[in-house]
Design a protein around this motif. Structure first.
Motif, PDB file in Angstrom:
ATOM      1  N   LEU A   1       6.555  10.577  14.612  1.00 46.36           N
ATOM      2  CA  LEU A   1       5.844   9.442  14.011  1.00 46.36           C
ATOM      3  C   LEU A   1       5.892   8.230  14.925  1.00 46.36           C
ATOM      4  N   THR A   2       7.074   7.906  15.444  1.00 42.59           N
ATOM      5  CA  THR A   2       7.213   6.723  16.293  1.00 42.59           C
ATOM      6  C   THR A   2       6.340   6.823  17.529  1.00 42.59           C
ATOM      7  N   ASN A   3       6.394   7.944  18.213  1.00 43.13           N
ATOM      8  CA  ASN A   3       5.614   8.068  19.443  1.00 43.13           C
ATOM      9  C   ASN A   3       4.113   8.072  19.191  1.00 43.13           C
ATOM     10  N   LEU A   4       3.698   8.634  18.067  1.00 40.95           N
ATOM     11  CA  LEU A   4       2.269   8.635  17.738  1.00 40.95           C
ATOM     12  C   LEU A   4       1.770   7.244  17.368  1.00 40.95           C
ATOM     13  N   LEU A   5       2.624   6.442  16.734  1.00 45.08           N
ATOM     14  CA  LEU A   5       2.229   5.086  16.343  1.00 45.08           C
ATOM     15  C   LEU A   5       2.483   4.056  17.433  1.00 45.08           C
ATOM     16  N   LEU A   6       3.287   4.390  18.419  1.00 35.61           N
ATOM     17  CA  LEU A   6       3.788   3.399  19.368  1.00 35.61           C
ATOM     18  C   LEU A   6       2.700   2.578  20.067  1.00 35.61           C
ATOM     19  N   PRO A   7       1.551   3.149  20.430  1.00 28.54           N
ATOM     20  CA  PRO A   7       0.523   2.312  21.056  1.00 28.54           C
ATOM     21  C   PRO A   7       0.038   1.175  20.156  1.00 28.54           C
ATOM     22  N   ARG A   8       0.293   1.275  18.846  1.00 28.27           N
ATOM     23  CA  ARG A   8      -0.153   0.230  17.918  1.00 28.27           C
ATOM     24  C   ARG A   8       1.002  -0.636  17.402  1.00 28.27           C
ATOM     25  N   ILE A   9       2.238  -0.335  17.820  1.00 29.49           N
ATOM     26  CA  ILE A   9       3.385  -1.125  17.367  1.00 29.49           C
ATOM     27  C   ILE A   9       3.536  -2.351  18.263  1.00 29.49           C
TER      28      ILE A   9
ATOM     29  N   GLU B   1       0.834  -1.192   0.000  1.00 26.84           N
ATOM     30  CA  GLU B   1       0.000   0.000   0.000  1.00 26.84           C
ATOM     31  C   GLU B   1       0.871   1.245   0.000  1.00 26.84           C
ATOM     32  N   VAL B   2       0.318   2.341  -0.454  1.00 26.46           N
ATOM     33  CA  VAL B   2       1.036   3.615  -0.475  1.00 26.46           C
ATOM     34  C   VAL B   2       0.215   4.649   0.292  1.00 26.46           C
ATOM     35  N   ARG B   3       0.857   5.307   1.245  1.00 23.38           N
ATOM     36  CA  ARG B   3       0.194   6.374   1.992  1.00 23.38           C
ATOM     37  C   ARG B   3       1.123   7.578   2.064  1.00 23.38           C
ATOM     38  N   ARG B   4       0.534   8.754   2.057  1.00 30.25           N
ATOM     39  CA  ARG B   4       1.348   9.975   2.046  1.00 30.25           C
ATOM     40  C   ARG B   4       1.857  10.300   3.437  1.00 30.25           C
ATOM     41  N   LEU B   5       3.135  10.631   3.508  1.00 31.41           N
ATOM     42  CA  LEU B   5       3.767  11.074   4.742  1.00 31.41           C
ATOM     43  C   LEU B   5       4.907  12.014   4.401  1.00 31.41           C
ATOM     44  N   ASP B   6       4.814  13.244   4.874  1.00 28.11           N
ATOM     45  CA  ASP B   6       5.890  14.220   4.708  1.00 28.11           C
ATOM     46  C   ASP B   6       6.492  14.469   6.086  1.00 28.11           C
ATOM     47  N   LEU B   7       7.664  13.905   6.315  1.00 23.17           N
ATOM     48  CA  LEU B   7       8.298  14.018   7.625  1.00 23.17           C
ATOM     49  C   LEU B   7       8.782  15.431   7.929  1.00 23.17           C
ATOM     50  N   ALA B   8       8.825  16.286   6.925  1.00 24.05           N
ATOM     51  CA  ALA B   8       9.218  17.677   7.123  1.00 24.05           C
ATOM     52  C   ALA B   8       8.017  18.561   7.461  1.00 24.05           C
ATOM     53  N   ASP B   9       6.890  17.935   7.801  1.00 24.20           N
ATOM     54  CA  ASP B   9       5.675  18.664   8.129  1.00 24.20           C
ATOM     55  C   ASP B   9       4.955  17.877   9.223  1.00 24.20           C
ATOM     56  N   LEU B  10       4.991  18.376  10.455  1.00 21.31           N
ATOM     57  CA  LEU B  10       4.403  17.631  11.561  1.00 21.31           C
ATOM     58  C   LEU B  10       2.904  17.452  11.420  1.00 21.31           C
ATOM     59  N   ALA B  11       2.246  18.335  10.699  1.00 26.86           N
ATOM     60  CA  ALA B  11       0.813  18.147  10.447  1.00 26.86           C
ATOM     61  C   ALA B  11       0.595  16.894   9.605  1.00 26.86           C
ATOM     62  N   SER B  12       1.472  16.660   8.633  1.00 29.04           N
ATOM     63  CA  SER B  12       1.391  15.453   7.817  1.00 29.04           C
ATOM     64  C   SER B  12       1.675  14.209   8.652  1.00 29.04           C
TER      65      SER B  12
ATOM     66  N   ARG C   1       1.139  13.836  11.873  1.00 31.70           N
ATOM     67  CA  ARG C   1      -0.026  13.591  12.725  1.00 31.70           C
ATOM     68  C   ARG C   1      -1.187  13.012  11.920  1.00 31.70           C
ATOM     69  N   ALA C   2      -1.400  13.512  10.725  1.00 31.25           N
ATOM     70  CA  ALA C   2      -2.482  13.002   9.883  1.00 31.25           C
ATOM     71  C   ALA C   2      -2.251  11.542   9.527  1.00 31.25           C
ATOM     72  N   PHE C   3      -1.005  11.204   9.191  1.00 37.76           N
ATOM     73  CA  PHE C   3      -0.682   9.807   8.874  1.00 37.76           C
ATOM     74  C   PHE C   3      -0.981   8.908  10.077  1.00 37.76           C
ATOM     75  N   ALA C   4      -0.527   9.319  11.249  1.00 39.67           N
ATOM     76  CA  ALA C   4      -0.715   8.504  12.448  1.00 39.67           C
ATOM     77  C   ALA C   4      -2.194   8.383  12.824  1.00 39.67           C
TER      78      ALA C   4
ATOM     79  N   GLU D   1       9.408  18.799  23.419  1.00 30.48           N
ATOM     80  CA  GLU D   1       9.011  20.207  23.427  1.00 30.48           C
ATOM     81  C   GLU D   1       8.831  20.741  22.012  1.00 30.48           C
ATOM     82  N   LEU D   2       9.744  20.393  21.114  1.00 25.82           N
ATOM     83  CA  LEU D   2       9.697  20.922  19.756  1.00 25.82           C
ATOM     84  C   LEU D   2       8.529  20.355  18.955  1.00 25.82           C
ATOM     85  N   THR D   3       8.231  19.075  19.145  1.00 26.35           N
ATOM     86  CA  THR D   3       7.181  18.426  18.351  1.00 26.35           C
ATOM     87  C   THR D   3       5.828  18.425  19.041  1.00 26.35           C
ATOM     88  N   GLU D   4       5.826  18.658  20.343  1.00 28.77           N
ATOM     89  CA  GLU D   4       4.609  18.552  21.164  1.00 28.77           C
ATOM     90  C   GLU D   4       4.032  17.143  21.090  1.00 28.77           C
TER      91      GLU D   4
END
Length: 299
Positions: free
Chosen positions: A121-129, A63-74, A76-79, A285-288
């Motif tokens: 990304l890791t911390n947002l996905l971690l409950p499902r890893i 599968e292909v899903r969009r993720l832009d690691l240079a944009d924290l909004a992206s 969060r949306a992916f996660a 702190e930087l990523t909230e």
């Protein structure tokens, strides 16, 4: 001496693997092997068109899903959209020695993409890893240092290679602190890291300024580099082998530039537990985005 190859990757049937930056280079090569071993592979990529082109060359469920690691909004949306379990997360995507630029959130591009994007990304996905997190670093981490007073290169003249080395050192400090927190929380998930040696990827791109230096660098890489398929082997090793948390895999050959993967060492700075804890706190702190300790315990 037993060596590891793609044929040693076991069946991944029933497992879901997310690979960032999997439309090219070692990310694509690793995804190709995992898909062929019957994993459900999710290519998490900034350019969906390139991701689909890469997926078209792979067998199995991709599968292909969009993720832009240079944009924290992206990120969060992916996660938020990824509600199903993830067995293995491979933090592979990265940028290398670009001209100075910033992410959508104002971070220096290499630190923001290579470290902060994957941290969030890791911390947002971690409950499902369910099994492990693999983060791709570089032997270039040995040249790096974490300048906590100027992570964004705002007070110093920008050095692209210095910024890259800082981001790759951050990857290893992130891995060690993630493993410490997982162990403390009683989680069975492990964090590992890998580096590809010298691999002929498309990370090194001409920036339009110093063509002679660029061509010299490409020539040197051409002499030392191994293929993307071989460069992906340390990542696969870190993803599937029975190894301890906080392990670091790389090529066993001369100066770790090429060869079959094995567990390798890291710099003294990459073993600095206090720096790892401090970097984690700054990254929160930087990523909230914070470590989901209570979600892990609930799971």
């Amino acid at each position: 001496m037993t060596t590891f190859s793609a044929s040693d990757v076991p069946s991944m049937a029933g497992r879901t693997v997310v690979v960032t930056g999997a439309n090219s280079g070692i990310g694509r090569a690793a995804a190709h092997v995992l898909a062929a071993k019957d994993a459900r592979v999710v290519l998490a990529v900034r350019d969906v068109g390139k991701g689909r082109a890469a997926a078209a060359g792979m067998s199995g469920r991709v599968e292909v899903r969009r993720l832009d690691l240079a944009d924290l909004a992206s990120v969060r949306a992916f996660a938020e959209d990824f509600t199903e379990p993830v067995d293995v997360l491979i933090n592979n995507a990265g940028v290398m020695i670009p001209p100075f630029s910033r992410t959508a959130d104002g971070f220096e591009l290499q630190f923001g993409t290579n470290h902060l994007g994957h941290f969030a990304l890791t911390n947002l996905l971690l409950p499902r890893i369910r099994e492990r997190v693999v983060t791709v670093s570089s032997s270039g981490h040995r040249m790096g240092s974490i300048n906590f007073d100027d992570l964004g290169w705002e007070r110093r003249p920008y050095r692209a290679m210095g910024a890259y080395a800082q981001s790759k050192l951050a990857n290893l400090l992130f891995t060690s602190e993630l493993q410490r927190r997982l162990s403390e929380a009683g989680s069975t998930v492990i964090a590992t890291a890998a580096h590809p040696g010298t691999s002929a990827t498309n990370l090194l791109r001409f920036d339009g300024r110093n063509r002679v230096r660029y061509l010299a660098a490409r020539a040197a890489i051409g002499l030392l580099a191994q293929s993307d398929d071989d460069g992906a082997l340390p990542t696969l090793y870190a993803a599937v082998k029975d190894i301890p948390g906080n392990s670091y895999a790389g090529p066993r050959g001369f100066l770790e530039t090429r060869g079959a993967p094995k567990l390798v060492g890291r710099s003294a700075r990459a073993r600095d537990a206090e720096a790892a804890r401090r970097l984690w706190e700054v990254s929160e702190e930087l990523t909230e985005v914070t470590f989901p300790r209570h979600s892990l315990q609930a799971a």
